[in-house]
Design an enzyme around this catalytic site. Structure first.
Site, PDB file in Angstrom:
ATOM      1  N   THR A   1      12.470   2.574 -10.920  1.00 60.82           N
ATOM      2  CA  THR A   1      12.944   2.248 -12.262  1.00 60.82           C
ATOM      3  C   THR A   1      13.113   3.556 -13.016  1.00 60.82           C
ATOM      4  OG1 THR A   1      11.710   0.169 -12.189  1.00 60.82           O
ATOM      5  CG2 THR A   1      12.504   0.902 -14.335  1.00 60.82           C
TER       6      THR A   1
ATOM      7  N   LYS B   1       5.724   2.543  -4.268  1.00 58.57           N
ATOM      8  CA  LYS B   1       6.207   1.547  -5.231  1.00 58.57           C
ATOM      9  C   LYS B   1       6.977   0.475  -4.461  1.00 58.57           C
ATOM     10  CE  LYS B   1       7.775   1.121  -9.939  1.00 58.57           C
ATOM     11  NZ  LYS B   1       8.190   1.816 -11.172  1.00 58.57           N
TER      12      LYS B   1
ATOM     13  N   GLU C   1      -5.201   2.055 -12.614  1.00 58.58           N
ATOM     14  CA  GLU C   1      -3.903   2.165 -13.284  1.00 58.58           C
ATOM     15  C   GLU C   1      -3.743   1.018 -14.266  1.00 58.58           C
ATOM     16  OE1 GLU C   1      -0.991   1.788 -10.166  1.00 58.58           O
ATOM     17  OE2 GLU C   1      -1.574  -0.275  -9.689  1.00 58.58           O
TER      18      GLU C   1
END
Length: 275
Positions: free
Chosen positions: A28, A140, A173
């Site tokens: 992204t 990811k 996270e």
């Protein structure tokens, strides 16, 4: 704009393994003045992820050409690149040969209040835990159910992000971000070698700290470490830096190291736009 293997489409095959198994990766990327920012870092992570998942590497020149096609006429927005292992029959065994699917989409930029960057945001600790899997740590990949479940834990607009622990109690996270805490004159973040995503902005922040001669380290952190921090902030490629003003009723200032890192990130973003 939606491109599937270079063609304008709004659908992929129902047999695609990205749909069936989450068998793939994504990036992204912020687009500013028509430029996909930190694009080389994103491509490097995408390539490393393909190697980790044993997905045949994409042709870089072809992917870049498709990105440029998708960004024609776009000034501001969000670029998303998805690479899957492509279509295959039922079952986990991968097809032979593997023909990856490339999906490129462009979306409007998210609208966040400006005071999130200047005054900070409110966070909670999530109950949903991250499982340990060193083989996937940092990548990811498309399997984001842990984050989806964690994000479902709150609906209040007064909470902007939730922090996630692993099954051993280490804070790793946010649902959509990485975090850094400041203790003394040191910048500290969590290890990402057992689980979690190694964010692009996380790497940018660590580079900024090095340029500013701010000591930065990775270590295992628990709730108490965060609640005793002098400063705390979260980051990702779209939000950049958001100071944390409140976590579980603990109040934090927008301190000098957070401000210095944020300013340095903005300088790096400006350089990207002027390439």
């Amino acid at each position: 704009m939606y491109l599937v293997n270079g063609q304008i489409k709004h659908e992929i095959a129902i047999t695609d393994r990205g749909f069936s198994y989450g068998d793939g990766l994504f990036e992204t990327i912020e687009v500013d003045r028509g430029i996909p920012l930190f694009f080389n870092r994103h491509l490097k992570r995408l390539s490393a992820g393909c190697q980790r998942l044993r997905i045949p590497l994409f042709e870089t020149d072809l992917l870049i050409a498709e990105v440029m096609q998708a960004l024609q006429g776009v000034e501001q927005g969000v670029l998303k690149i998805i690479i899957t292992r492509g279509s295959g029959g039922r079952g986990y065994r991968q097809p032979d040969p593997v023909t990856p699917t490339r999906v490129i989409t462009v979306h409007p930029s998210p609208e966040y209040p400006s005071h999130f960057q200047t005054q900070g945001v409110n966070l909670i600790f999530c109950e949903t835990r991250l499982g340990l899997n060193p083989a996937l740590a940092g990548v990811k990949h498309l399997n984001r159910l842990e984050q989806v479940m964690a994000r479902a834990e709150w609906n209040s607009d007064t909470i902007q992000e939730g922090l996630m622990q692993d099954i051993q109690g280490h804070v790793i996270e946010g649902t959509m971000s990485n975090f850094f805490l400041v203790k003394g004159n040191r910048l500290i973040t969590s290890f990402i070698d057992q689980c979690g995503v190694a964010g692009i902005m996380r790497s940018v922040v660590m580079d900024c700290a090095d340029e500013l001669d701010i000591a930065v380290s990775e270590q295992w952190l628990d709730k108490a470490d965060l609640l005793e921090a002098d400063e705390l902030f979260i980051c990702n490629s779209l939000i950049k830096i958001w100071p944390v003003s409140n976590l579980e009723s603990q109040v934090y200032p927008v301190g000098p190291i957070t401000r210095a890192i944020s300013q340095r990130v903005n300088i790096k973003r400006s350089r990207e736009k002027n390439l």
